[in-house]
Design a protein around this motif. Structure first.
Motif, mmCIF file in Angstrom:
data_model
loop_
_atom_site.group_PDB
_atom_site.id
_atom_site.type_symbol
_atom_site.label_atom_id
_atom_site.label_comp_id
_atom_site.label_asym_id
_atom_site.label_seq_id
_atom_site.Cartn_x
_atom_site.Cartn_y
_atom_site.Cartn_z
ATOM 1 N N GLY A 200 0.569 -1.020 -0.183
ATOM 2 C CA GLY A 200 0.595 0.279 0.564
ATOM 3 C C GLY A 200 0.906 1.732 0.163
ATOM 4 N N ARG A 201 1.880 1.484 1.049
ATOM 5 C CA ARG A 201 2.595 2.777 1.104
ATOM 6 C C ARG A 201 3.673 3.109 -0.167
ATOM 7 N N ARG A 202 3.596 1.773 -0.791
ATOM 8 C CA ARG A 202 4.511 2.209 -2.628
ATOM 9 C C ARG A 202 4.187 1.751 -3.111
ATOM 10 N N LEU A 203 2.487 1.600 -3.559
ATOM 11 C CA LEU A 203 2.231 1.595 -5.046
ATOM 12 C C LEU A 203 1.089 2.082 -4.676
ATOM 13 N N PRO A 204 0.719 3.224 -5.008
ATOM 14 C CA PRO A 204 -0.627 3.831 -4.107
ATOM 15 C C PRO A 204 -1.829 3.143 -4.631
ATOM 16 N N HIS A 205 -1.793 2.520 -6.296
ATOM 17 C CA HIS A 205 -2.794 2.803 -6.776
ATOM 18 C C HIS A 205 -3.497 1.065 -6.117
ATOM 19 N N VAL A 206 -3.268 0.347 -5.269
ATOM 20 C CA VAL A 206 -3.394 -0.821 -4.358
ATOM 21 C C VAL A 206 -4.456 -0.819 -4.437
ATOM 22 N N TRP A 207 -5.417 0.708 -3.839
ATOM 23 C CA TRP A 207 -6.162 0.702 -2.887
ATOM 24 C C TRP A 207 -7.542 0.319 -4.431
ATOM 25 N N LYS A 208 -8.248 0.484 -5.369
ATOM 26 C CA LYS A 208 -8.321 -0.248 -6.011
ATOM 27 C C LYS A 208 -8.261 -1.479 -6.482
ATOM 28 N N CYS A 209 -7.363 -2.584 -5.984
ATOM 29 C CA CYS A 209 -7.702 -3.822 -6.244
ATOM 30 C C CYS A 209 -8.413 -4.058 -5.027
ATOM 31 N N ALA A 210 -7.378 -3.851 -3.950
ATOM 32 C CA ALA A 210 -8.452 -3.830 -2.896
ATOM 33 C C ALA A 210 -9.987 -3.697 -2.667
ATOM 34 N N ALA A 211 -9.952 -2.963 -3.141
ATOM 35 C CA ALA A 211 -12.040 -1.946 -3.372
ATOM 36 C C ALA A 211 -12.928 -2.654 -4.306
ATOM 37 N N ALA A 212 -11.822 -3.178 -4.978
ATOM 38 C CA ALA A 212 -12.562 -4.205 -6.793
ATOM 39 C C ALA A 212 -13.219 -5.607 -5.613
ATOM 40 N N VAL A 213 -12.083 -6.572 -5.238
ATOM 41 C CA VAL A 213 -12.029 -7.877 -5.167
ATOM 42 C C VAL A 213 -12.615 -7.540 -3.275
ATOM 43 N N LEU A 214 -12.599 -6.242 -2.603
ATOM 44 C CA LEU A 214 -14.160 -6.600 -1.624
ATOM 45 C C LEU A 214 -15.403 -5.880 -1.691
ATOM 46 N N LEU A 215 -15.485 -5.250 -2.708
ATOM 47 C CA LEU A 215 -16.882 -5.005 -3.203
ATOM 48 C C LEU A 215 -17.327 -6.624 -3.888
ATOM 49 N N LEU A 216 -16.744 -6.985 -5.154
ATOM 50 C CA LEU A 216 -16.659 -8.521 -5.104
ATOM 51 C C LEU A 216 -17.209 -9.831 -4.528
ATOM 52 N N GLN A 217 -16.494 -9.786 -3.042
ATOM 53 C CA GLN A 217 -17.119 -10.929 -2.474
ATOM 54 C C GLN A 217 -18.465 -10.469 -1.248
ATOM 55 N N ALA A 218 -18.683 -8.979 -1.699
ATOM 56 C CA ALA A 218 -19.754 -8.184 -1.274
ATOM 57 C C ALA A 218 -20.530 -8.384 -2.272
ATOM 58 N N LEU A 219 -20.980 -8.268 -3.022
ATOM 59 C CA LEU A 219 -21.373 -9.329 -4.457
ATOM 60 C C LEU A 219 -22.422 -10.604 -4.315
ATOM 61 N N ALA A 220 -20.998 -11.168 -3.959
ATOM 62 C CA ALA A 220 -21.154 -12.570 -3.696
ATOM 63 C C ALA A 220 -21.770 -12.823 -2.629
ATOM 64 N N LEU A 221 -22.856 -12.579 -1.744
ATOM 65 C CA LEU A 221 -23.330 -12.633 -1.046
ATOM 66 C C LEU A 221 -24.737 -12.929 -1.004
ATOM 67 N N LEU A 247 -16.975 -2.686 -10.968
ATOM 68 C CA LEU A 247 -16.259 -3.840 -10.541
ATOM 69 C C LEU A 247 -15.353 -3.742 -11.324
ATOM 70 N N ASN A 248 -15.546 -4.259 -13.102
ATOM 71 C CA ASN A 248 -15.112 -4.761 -13.842
ATOM 72 C C ASN A 248 -13.754 -3.515 -14.259
ATOM 73 N N VAL A 249 -14.561 -1.976 -14.446
ATOM 74 C CA VAL A 249 -14.161 -0.462 -14.526
ATOM 75 C C VAL A 249 -12.582 -0.666 -13.511
ATOM 76 N N LEU A 250 -13.061 -0.577 -12.427
ATOM 77 C CA LEU A 250 -12.681 -0.416 -11.339
ATOM 78 C C LEU A 250 -11.289 -1.234 -11.277
ATOM 79 N N PHE A 251 -11.219 -2.642 -11.510
ATOM 80 C CA PHE A 251 -10.221 -3.318 -11.445
ATOM 81 C C PHE A 251 -9.458 -3.326 -12.599
ATOM 82 N N TYR A 252 -9.961 -2.861 -13.424
ATOM 83 C CA TYR A 252 -8.962 -2.512 -15.349
ATOM 84 C C TYR A 252 -8.136 -1.510 -14.621
#
Length: 273
Positions: A200-221, A247-252
């Motif tokens: 996270g500190r070295r690559l500021p763009h990884v928040w997009k990855c974290a948000a995408a996988v968390l939201l996808l898991q929430a949708l999986a419910l 979410l595809n747009v965010l992860f892309y």
């Protein structure tokens, strides 16, 4: 390439195999529904009645293989739903879903629900889930350990082949399929999140990855829920499909940023050399 072609051939052959025993949904077991279906088939699916059905059937339905039995199942499903509603009862699930993912076979399956298209949809969805695990491994480990990634790829291919073989040749078990895909999905989420937290500190763009996988898991419910479709169109599965679009747009966007970072890092390395 040869391994992928062989796997695709295996998938198609397994999908074309005999359906095997599968557990029915609650609605399929209802005496009212079964009696309606039996009566409808006797009255409409033979002789002159069947010829009349075929004569008035729209061309597009004939092209998708919609049969008289399918028509009876559809009409009896809605009859049972109406009677359940009138009695104040919870609407049961029919045919393994309340209404009816790779995306191509998901589209085919949702256009025409048959044993073959259902298997192709489920098997390709499992392949996509395992491919997500593989891509996560490639990004987080494979760049430094190419031998390890080759072993892991072989393991995933063997697991997918075994998964397809069991569902095709032993039993088409919806519960097992759900648990297997959910476990692979949880593994992917945990793996990505651990990597994102460390980077996270070295690559500021990884928040997009974290948000995408968390939201996808929430949708999986939504895939675990079972409720009557909103307006008799949007069920839990349809809402899951709709929710995955942004979410595809965010992860892309994350993939673009990460690719640019890797290109710059490699370019700087070459300059140093």
């Amino acid at each position: 390439m040869a391994a992928r072609a062989a796997l695709l051939l295996l998938l198609l052959l397994m999908a074309a195999a005999a359906p095997g025993p599968a557990r029915c949904s609650q609605g399929d077991r209802e005496p009212l529904y079964r009696e309606c279906l039996s009566r409808c088939e006797r009255q409409n699916c033979s002789g002159a009645a069947l010829r009349h059905f075929r004569a008035r059937q729209p061309l597009y339905m004939g092209l998708t293989g919609w049969t008289c039995r399918d028509e009876c199942k559809y009409e009896c499903m809605w009859l049972t739903v109406r009677l359940y509603q009138q009695g104040g009862h919870r609407v049961p699930q029919f045919h393994g879903k309340v209404s009816l993912n790779a995306w191509f076979w998901s589209t085919v399956f949702h256009t025409r629900d048959t044993a073959l298209t259902e298997k192709l949809d489920y098997f390709c969805a499992s392949a996509v889930v395992l491919h997500s695990v593989y891509l996560c491994c490639v990004r987080t480990l494979g760049l430094q350990r190419p031998a390890l990634i080759s072993i892991f790829r072989a393991f995933l291919l063997l697991f997918l082949a075994g998964h397809i073989s069991y569902l095709s040749l032993v039993r088409f078990d919806y519960g097992y399929n759900l648990v297997a895909n959910a476990a692979a999905g949880m593994l992917t989420v945990a793996w990505w999140l651990r990597w994102c937290l460390r980077q996270g500190r070295r690559l500021p763009h990884v928040w997009k990855c974290a948000a995408a996988v968390l939201l996808l898991q929430a949708l999986a419910l939504l895939e675990l829920l079972d409720f009557p479709p909103l307006l008799w169109v949007l069920d839990a599965h349809a809402l899951w499909h709709i929710g995955t679009i942004p979410l595809n747009v965010l992860f892309y966007s994350f993939l673009v940023d990460d690719s640019l970072y890797l290109l710059k890092a490699n370019s700087d390395l070459f300059k140093v050399d």
